[in-house]
Design an enzyme around this catalytic site. Structure first.
Site, mmCIF file in Angstrom:
data_model
loop_
_atom_site.group_PDB
_atom_site.id
_atom_site.type_symbol
_atom_site.label_atom_id
_atom_site.label_comp_id
_atom_site.label_asym_id
_atom_site.label_seq_id
_atom_site.Cartn_x
_atom_site.Cartn_y
_atom_site.Cartn_z
ATOM 1 N N SER A 241 4.170 17.950 6.218
ATOM 2 C CA SER A 241 3.960 19.053 7.166
ATOM 3 C C SER A 241 5.029 19.070 8.257
ATOM 4 O O SER A 241 5.575 20.128 8.590
ATOM 5 C CB SER A 241 2.552 19.010 7.767
ATOM 6 O OG SER A 241 2.172 17.712 8.128
ATOM 7 N N HIS A 271 -1.415 15.078 0.597
ATOM 8 C CA HIS A 271 -1.216 15.035 2.062
ATOM 9 C C HIS A 271 -2.590 15.252 2.721
ATOM 10 O O HIS A 271 -3.530 14.502 2.444
ATOM 11 C CB HIS A 271 -0.146 16.087 2.420
ATOM 12 C CG HIS A 271 0.422 15.991 3.799
ATOM 13 N ND1 HIS A 271 0.294 14.904 4.605
ATOM 14 C CD2 HIS A 271 1.149 16.903 4.531
ATOM 15 C CE1 HIS A 271 0.910 15.123 5.766
ATOM 16 N NE2 HIS A 271 1.426 16.329 5.741
ATOM 17 N N HIS A 318 0.156 4.937 0.494
ATOM 18 C CA HIS A 318 0.978 5.654 1.478
ATOM 19 C C HIS A 318 2.444 5.595 1.074
ATOM 20 O O HIS A 318 2.893 4.607 0.479
ATOM 21 C CB HIS A 318 0.800 5.087 2.888
ATOM 22 C CG HIS A 318 1.195 6.066 3.942
ATOM 23 N ND1 HIS A 318 2.482 6.180 4.404
ATOM 24 C CD2 HIS A 318 0.471 6.997 4.599
ATOM 25 C CE1 HIS A 318 2.535 7.146 5.309
ATOM 26 N NE2 HIS A 318 1.325 7.666 5.449
ATOM 27 N N ARG A 327 -4.631 4.004 12.055
ATOM 28 C CA ARG A 327 -5.512 5.158 12.315
ATOM 29 C C ARG A 327 -6.853 4.947 11.619
ATOM 30 O O ARG A 327 -7.906 5.377 12.103
ATOM 31 C CB ARG A 327 -4.841 6.446 11.831
ATOM 32 C CG ARG A 327 -3.498 6.717 12.490
ATOM 33 C CD ARG A 327 -2.788 7.903 11.880
ATOM 34 N NE ARG A 327 -2.429 7.692 10.484
ATOM 35 C CZ ARG A 327 -1.832 8.587 9.701
ATOM 36 N NH1 ARG A 327 -1.527 9.772 10.192
ATOM 37 N NH2 ARG A 327 -1.542 8.319 8.447
ATOM 38 N N ASP A 373 -7.132 9.063 6.035
ATOM 39 C CA ASP A 373 -8.138 9.941 5.420
ATOM 40 C C ASP A 373 -9.323 9.187 4.818
ATOM 41 O O ASP A 373 -10.348 9.790 4.503
ATOM 42 C CB ASP A 373 -7.469 10.779 4.322
ATOM 43 C CG ASP A 373 -6.345 11.624 4.878
ATOM 44 O OD1 ASP A 373 -6.514 12.162 5.981
ATOM 45 O OD2 ASP A 373 -5.291 11.739 4.219
HETATM 46 N N1 NMX Z 1 -4.473 6.049 -6.513
HETATM 47 C C1 NMX Z 1 -3.875 6.047 -7.738
HETATM 48 N N2 NMX Z 1 -2.557 5.972 -7.932
HETATM 49 C C2 NMX Z 1 -1.786 5.848 -6.836
HETATM 50 C C3 NMX Z 1 -2.326 5.805 -5.540
HETATM 51 C C4 NMX Z 1 -3.731 5.926 -5.401
HETATM 52 N N3 NMX Z 1 -4.329 5.984 -4.196
HETATM 53 N N4 NMX Z 1 -1.309 5.679 -4.654
HETATM 54 C C5 NMX Z 1 -0.171 5.640 -5.373
HETATM 55 N N5 NMX Z 1 -0.466 5.767 -6.690
HETATM 56 C C6 NMX Z 1 0.493 5.860 -7.812
HETATM 57 C C7 NMX Z 1 1.370 7.089 -7.633
HETATM 58 O O1 NMX Z 1 0.689 8.268 -8.059
HETATM 59 C C8 NMX Z 1 2.587 6.716 -8.471
HETATM 60 O O2 NMX Z 1 2.250 6.916 -9.822
HETATM 61 P P1 NMX Z 1 3.377 7.413 -10.885
HETATM 62 O O3 NMX Z 1 4.483 6.413 -10.830
HETATM 63 O O4 NMX Z 1 2.643 7.452 -12.177
HETATM 64 O O5 NMX Z 1 3.828 8.775 -10.415
HETATM 65 C C9 NMX Z 1 2.702 5.219 -8.214
HETATM 66 O O6 NMX Z 1 1.392 4.782 -7.781
HETATM 67 C C10 NMX Z 1 3.709 4.851 -7.166
HETATM 68 O O7 NMX Z 1 3.383 5.543 -5.977
HETATM 69 P P2 NMX Z 1 3.768 4.930 -4.539
HETATM 70 O O8 NMX Z 1 5.255 4.791 -4.493
HETATM 71 O O9 NMX Z 1 2.936 3.750 -4.233
HETATM 72 O O10 NMX Z 1 3.271 6.093 -3.562
HETATM 73 P P3 NMX Z 1 3.952 7.501 -3.260
HETATM 74 O O11 NMX Z 1 4.836 7.329 -2.097
HETATM 75 O O12 NMX Z 1 4.532 8.124 -4.472
HETATM 76 O O13 NMX Z 1 2.669 8.360 -2.850
HETATM 77 C C11 NMX Z 1 0.657 8.894 -1.708
HETATM 78 C C12 NMX Z 1 2.010 8.188 -1.633
HETATM 79 C C13 NMX Z 1 -0.028 8.872 -0.358
HETATM 80 C C14 NMX Z 1 0.906 10.361 -2.126
HETATM 81 C C15 NMX Z 1 -0.201 8.169 -2.772
HETATM 82 O O14 NMX Z 1 -0.478 6.870 -2.339
HETATM 83 C C16 NMX Z 1 -1.490 8.888 -3.091
HETATM 84 O O15 NMX Z 1 -1.472 9.790 -3.956
HETATM 85 N N6 NMX Z 1 -2.630 8.534 -2.423
HETATM 86 C C17 NMX Z 1 -3.873 9.224 -2.619
HETATM 87 C C18 NMX Z 1 -3.863 10.557 -1.890
HETATM 88 C C19 NMX Z 1 -3.916 10.334 -0.388
HETATM 89 O O16 NMX Z 1 -4.727 9.578 0.132
HETATM 90 N N7 NMX Z 1 -3.069 11.069 0.337
HETATM 91 C C20 NMX Z 1 -3.120 11.062 1.812
HETATM 92 C C21 NMX Z 1 -1.881 10.468 2.496
HETATM 93 C C22 NMX Z 1 -2.071 10.470 3.988
HETATM 94 N N8 NMX Z 1 -2.109 11.816 4.545
HETATM 95 O O17 NMX Z 1 -3.020 12.161 5.250
HETATM 96 O O18 NMX Z 1 -1.223 12.646 4.311
HETATM 97 C C1 MLT Z 2 0.599 11.809 7.689
HETATM 98 O O1 MLT Z 2 -0.164 11.565 8.626
HETATM 99 O O2 MLT Z 2 1.422 12.737 7.734
HETATM 100 C C2 MLT Z 2 0.428 11.030 6.423
HETATM 101 O O3 MLT Z 2 0.041 9.728 6.667
HETATM 102 C C3 MLT Z 2 1.540 11.181 5.436
HETATM 103 C C4 MLT Z 2 2.866 10.589 5.789
HETATM 104 O O4 MLT Z 2 3.093 10.047 6.857
HETATM 105 O O5 MLT Z 2 3.752 10.672 4.912
#
Ligand code: NMX
Ligand code: MLT
Length: 439
Positions: A241, A271, A318, A327, A373
């Site tokens: 964002s 996100h 993350h 947080r 979250d």
């Molecule tokens: N559950 C399952 N798989 C996961 C998760 C999880 N919570 N977190 C990471 N992975 C997977 C990810 O999808 C990726 O798979 P692939 O190689 O098959 O594409 C692999 O692990 C490597 O990912 P990372 O490098 O650890 O994480 P990345 O930086 O790509 O993604 C998030 C970060 C936050 C998008 C990821 O951890 C996620 O999808 N979490 C669940 C959704 C979430 O809680 N999002 C909120 C973030 C905070 N916010 O408020 O914005």
């Molecule tokens: C945020 O608060 O924006 C989330 O934790 C995602 C991020 O920092 O990449």
């Protein structure tokens, strides 16, 4: 020029000169190397953005102008000495770089109250949308509709010199921040309370007024809303964002365009939408296991099924953090202090016990720990805000504080249009293997 704007100008103008000097004198300084892996995993770890409002450390979490969340809880002004600080104090800190006095924070609060009038056509835009449109769709459209009010757009059209762009941007930014609680509450009451709207109370602070207009007037809820609005306010510049608002703003789009675009990014499940997905996923679990007090083994089984079906466990992982998100901890401490034996809070705590070892055992996941979250929905649910499709809108109200403060900085620094280079996949293959392909 009014006082807070003048203080901002004094401080930011000094930094703007620094920005311009670095640009002209040190443009050739090398900041590091870029690896192919970084390009192919979402540009992680490449120092590409200048953002002054906050900085994220992978181990320690977020600091706002150098202050951690517990430090903010101690140092920022409060209305109620036993309560949480008001977010206006954090906005002041992010704009001016100093912890405000009580008087400064309350002045900013009053300034926002005088700017909070939402044009009728914004309510009309919301009312024109079907109730089936998601709260985030309504929120983004409502923000966009307020572009009719943009001081920046009018100033640009009138031919204002670019060195004054920041001034008109500041006006838009403060007006937009002031209006968001009213817009959000209007969507909430329309969607979930038969359009039975509640007028703002200009004597309340920004977060307290949001709670009031949503229909919640207890001191307990105000305390939670103030905490919520502070911890979600900023997360340095690279999150989807913040980066979106900055990118769109670099084309000199007005702040309403920038923030509406930012909200379309926040509405994605990786996100901000994760804050509602967590509750959705917990309810799916309760239904599937047919109990709201599952054993750790049952929860572990459910988590494994989620992973096996190719889905993510929301609220965990993350892109930058490598430890439990502070947080998350701030909310858990809040629950420990004020909430006794609540079903949703107990489940959030149980998941914190069960999920990290499971994610940790999946080799590719870089961070098995919870993010913000994983807890926020349980707290809101406990206090009676059970309509979880609305939760991301609350995140969006809060995030405006940091993202829009940064946008005024962008303009006073005179940041240029953002335009990175792209290449076809075959170019990257050639760099890696000396030979391209037809991809
Ligand atoms: N559950 C399952 N798989 C996961 C998760 C999880 N919570 N977190 C990471 N992975 C997977 C990810 O999808 C990726 O798979 P692939 O190689 O098959 O594409 C692999 O692990 C490597 O990912 P990372 O490098 O650890 O994480 P990345 O930086 O790509 O993604 C998030 C970060 C936050 C998008 C990821 O951890 C996620 O999808 N979490 C669940 C959704 C979430 O809680 N999002 C909120 C973030 C905070 N916010 O408020 O914005
Ligand atoms: C945020 O608060 O924006 C989330 O934790 C995602 C991020 O920092 O990449």
């Amino acid at each position: 020029m009014e006082y807070i704007k003048y203080r901002f100008y004094q401080k930011a103008n000094k930094c703007a000169k620094e920005f311009q000097r670095l640009k002209s004198e040190h443009a050739d300084v090398v900041l590091g190397e870029v690896k192919l892996g970084q390009v192919l995993t979402g540009m992680k770890g490449i120092p590409l953005l200048v953002t002054d409002t906050s900085k994220l450390d992978p181990e320690e979490g977020i600091r706002f102008k150098g202050y951690t969340i517990p430090e903010l809880q101690q140092k920022l002004p409060k209305i109620n000495p036993d309560g949480e600080p008001i977010p206006e104090g954090l906005l002041y800190l992010m704009l001016i770089g100093e912890i405000p006095s009580q008087e400064d924070a309350l002045n900013l609060s009053r300034d926002l109250a005088t700017r909070a009038h939402v044009p009728q056509h914004t309510f009309d835009v919301i009312d024109a949308m079907p109730k089936t449109s998601k709260p985030m769709t309504q929120f983004s459209a409502a923000i966009l509709s307020m572009a009719t009010e943009s001081t920046f757009q009018k100033a640009y059209r009138a031919g204002v010199n670019k060195k004054y762009f920041w001034d008109a941007t500041y006006e838009d930014v403060m007006n937009l921040i002031a209006r968001l609680p009213r817009v959000a509450a209007y969507i909430y009451r329309r969607q979930f309370h038969n359009g039975n709207h509640i007028e703002p109370n200009p004597r309340l602070d920004w977060a307290g007024n949001l709670a009031h207009m949503m229909g919640f007037d207890s001191e307990d809820i105000r305390r939670l809303f103030r905490l919520y609005m502070i911890i979600h306010a900023d997360h340095e510049g690279g999150n989807v964002s913040a980066h979106t608002a900055h990118l769109v703003g670099s084309a000199l789009s007005n702040p309403y365009y920038c923030y509406s675009a930012a909200m379309n990014g926040l509405a994605g499940p990786l996100h901000g939408l994760a804050n509602q997905d967590v509750i959705f996923w917990i309810f799916e679990m309760i239904e599937e296991l047919d109990t709201d007090t599952p054993t750790d083994e049952q929860v572990a089984e459910y988590c494994k099924n989620t992973l096996e079906s190719g889905r993510v466990i929301p609220g965990y992982g993350h892109a930058v953090l490598r430890k439990t998100d502070p947080r998350f901890t701030a909310q858990q401490e809040f629950a420990d202090k004020y909430i006794k034996d609540d079903k949703m809070v107990n489940l959030a705590n149980q998941l914190y016990r069960v999920v990290p070892p499971i994610l940790g055992s999946v080799g590719k996941i870089k961070n098995p720990w919870p993010n913000v979250d994983a807890y926020s929905g349980s707290l809101l649910y406990h206090y009676g805000i059970k309509e979880y499709t609305f939760y991301t809108v609350m995140f969006g109200v809060s995030r405006a504080l940091g993202v829009l403060a940064s946008l005024v900085n962008d303009r006073i620094y005179g940041m240029p249009i953002e335009r990175p280079t792209s290449h076809p996949l075959s170019w990257f293959k050639e760099q890696a293997e000396g030979k391209g392909s037809d991809c």
